[in-house]
Design a protein around this motif. Structure first.
Motif, mmCIF file in Angstrom:
data_model
loop_
_atom_site.group_PDB
_atom_site.id
_atom_site.type_symbol
_atom_site.label_atom_id
_atom_site.label_comp_id
_atom_site.label_asym_id
_atom_site.label_seq_id
_atom_site.Cartn_x
_atom_site.Cartn_y
_atom_site.Cartn_z
ATOM 1 N N THR A 35 -16.632 -28.797 -0.671
ATOM 2 C CA THR A 35 -15.274 -29.239 -0.314
ATOM 3 C C THR A 35 -15.001 -28.874 1.137
ATOM 4 O O THR A 35 -15.221 -27.731 1.561
ATOM 5 C CB THR A 35 -14.217 -28.581 -1.209
ATOM 6 N N ARG A 69 -8.607 -33.450 2.406
ATOM 7 C CA ARG A 69 -9.626 -32.591 1.811
ATOM 8 C C ARG A 69 -10.655 -33.499 1.142
ATOM 9 O O ARG A 69 -10.288 -34.386 0.354
ATOM 10 C CB ARG A 69 -9.012 -31.642 0.798
ATOM 11 N N ASP A 115 -12.250 -41.528 -4.468
ATOM 12 C CA ASP A 115 -12.044 -40.467 -5.463
ATOM 13 C C ASP A 115 -12.388 -39.100 -4.901
ATOM 14 O O ASP A 115 -11.955 -38.072 -5.447
ATOM 15 C CB ASP A 115 -12.912 -40.743 -6.702
ATOM 16 N N THR A 118 -8.812 -36.145 -1.018
ATOM 17 C CA THR A 118 -7.473 -35.690 -1.391
ATOM 18 C C THR A 118 -6.614 -35.699 -0.125
ATOM 19 O O THR A 118 -6.920 -34.974 0.839
ATOM 20 C CB THR A 118 -7.503 -34.279 -1.990
ATOM 21 N N GLN A 119 -5.546 -36.458 -0.080
ATOM 22 C CA GLN A 119 -4.685 -36.604 1.114
ATOM 23 C C GLN A 119 -3.726 -35.423 1.204
ATOM 24 O O GLN A 119 -2.913 -35.196 0.308
ATOM 25 C CB GLN A 119 -3.927 -37.935 1.035
#
Length: 444
Positions: A35, A69, A115, A118-119
């Motif tokens: 991540t 992210r 997918d 992540t905003q």
């Protein structure tokens, strides 16, 4: 046994599954998922005319960048950078209640799926401000002083008025608009083109770089500064009625404030200006018993094309002084009197030792007057032997008047010749007898 194994599909499927798991384990070990947060993605504004097209201007509160992210294989994640993402804020979707614009973020790298993103930045906060317009006079700020003997005259600029269109917050800071011109040491009319400046209430210059939507009708101002000659002149006047003040008083002079005046104008206009003339008849002391004070407006007495250097000091104050007369007695020694027209056969045998002279004049003058400044004259025209009372003729300085008729008593006698003097000296008794017989009326 071999047949049994070959025909056992369950075992075959289990083997394939185990193989896949082993492959995934191997792959994940070699390129595991990770991540990562990507920051500094520029937010592109779309359809901003939605705001600017309605005389509004916006400013972004805070940073105009976005963050995401990403969870994806390590090799892909480590290669990602801000330029791999596109962030957009469409002003067509603005929330008017909060002035927030939704932000959408996409990845341009096809190896990263939506997918896996992540905003973190969801919206762009903006502040809205109305655009206003004002018309303002252009002020010319003159710096420095012209050469000696010269003065700044009329100042003109073109245009004299400009239109300023800007956000309300910037307009509220503007106290006035203007330009700065230096005249230091110059001696002729100055023509110059310069750039418009914006000033705050304290006279400081406002920085307009970065002020969105600022529009000015023109920033180029043409300025002409007239340079005039300076001349210092006196005040001319005529006082009438000086000998006709009230009885017992005397006109003693005039006081001017100011006594000289600095005027300016073109050289041709100043050529014939030698003084400022108070109109005749304005200064009259006929019948006056006290000072007369009059004021005049100097501007009204200047010829066309001539102005005062200091326009604020335009008042001329004139004081006509009228003072009460006083008297003073001065003793003159008669030996100092000038005797005129005495018959050659006569001499002054005796005379009063002094004479009192009474003079009238201003108290200040009388206190400083000395008897040596007076000239007394005795005119003995036509007088013979004997005692006489003679009026003293006096010559006194200007500003004094003789009060009364001063006079002296004197005795004139026949001038003795040298022969008669010698006879008298040789025959003193005979001379005495003759004198005695004359006193008793005897004939010689």
């Amino acid at each position: 046994m071999k047949e049994k194994i070959r025909n056992n599909w369950s075992l075959k499927l289990l083997s394939v599954g185990i193989a896949i798991i082993i492959w995934l384990l191997v792959v994940n070990y070699d390129n595991p998922y990770m991540t990562r947060t990507i920051t500094g993605i520029p937010i592109e504004i779309l359809n901003e005319e939605t705001i600017t097209g309605h005389d509004m201007v916006y400013t972004v509160s805070g940073s105009q960048t976005a963050s995401v992210r990403v969870r994806c294989p390590r090799k892909i994640a480590q290669a990602l950078k801000a330029s791999d993402f596109r962030a957009e804020a469409d002003f067509n979707n603005i929330y008017t209640l909060t002035n927030q614009v939704p932000v959408t973020i996409t990845c341009t790298n096809t190896r990263v799926s939506s997918d896996e993103i992540t905003q973190l930045t969801q919206s762009l906060k903006i502040e809205l401000e109305q655009i206003k317009e004002r018309k303002m006079d252009v002020k010319v700020n003159v710096e420095g002083e012209p050469a000696a003997g010269y003065q700044v005259g009329n100042i003109t600029c073109s245009p004299a008025i400009v239109s300023v269109k800007a956000p309300q917050s910037f307009l509220d800071q503007i106290s006035y608009v203007g330009v700065e011109i230096s005249v230091d040491g110059i001696f002729q009319t100055l023509e110059q083109q310069t750039t418009l400046l914006f000033y705050n209430a304290g006279g400081g210059i406002l920085d307009y770089d970065g002020v969105d939507a600022l529009k000015v009708s023109t920033m180029d101002i043409y300025v002409e500064v007239e340079i005039l000659n300076v001349k210092s002149v006196g005040v001319a006047y005529t006082v009438t009625g000086q000998d006709a003040v009230a009885s017992g008083y005397q006109y003693s002079g005039v006081e001017l404030s100011p006594s000289t005046v600095e005027v300016s104008g073109r050289k041709s206009a100043l050529a014939d200006v030698v003084s400022i003339q108070i109109p005749d008849g304005e200064l009259d002391v006929t019948g006056a018993r006290e000072n007369i004070v009059k004021t005049f407006d100097l501007r009204e007495m200047l010829p066309e094309g001539v102005t005062l250097v200091n326009e604020e000091e335009y008042e001329l104050k004139v004081t006509l002084k009228v003072e009460r007369l006083e008297t003073k007695s001065i003793l003159l020694n008669t030996s100092d009197l000038h005797i005129e027209n005495l018959d050659d056969s006569l001499v002054v045998d005796s005379m009063d030792s002094n004479v009192s002279v009474r003079l009238e004049g201003l108290a200040s003058d009388l206190n400083e007057l000395d008897s040596g400044e007076l000239m007394g004259i005795l005119d003995l025209s036509g007088l013979g032997e004997g005692e006489h009372t003679i009026t003293v003729g006096l010559e006194v300085p200007v500003g004094y008047r003789v009060v009364g008729t001063p006079a002296v008593k004197l005795v004139l006698a026949e001038k003795k010749t040298e022969e008669s003097q010698e006879n008298q000296d040789e025959n003193p008794d005979e001379s005495s007898a003759e004198s005695s017989s004359e006193e008793h009326g005897d004939n010689p």
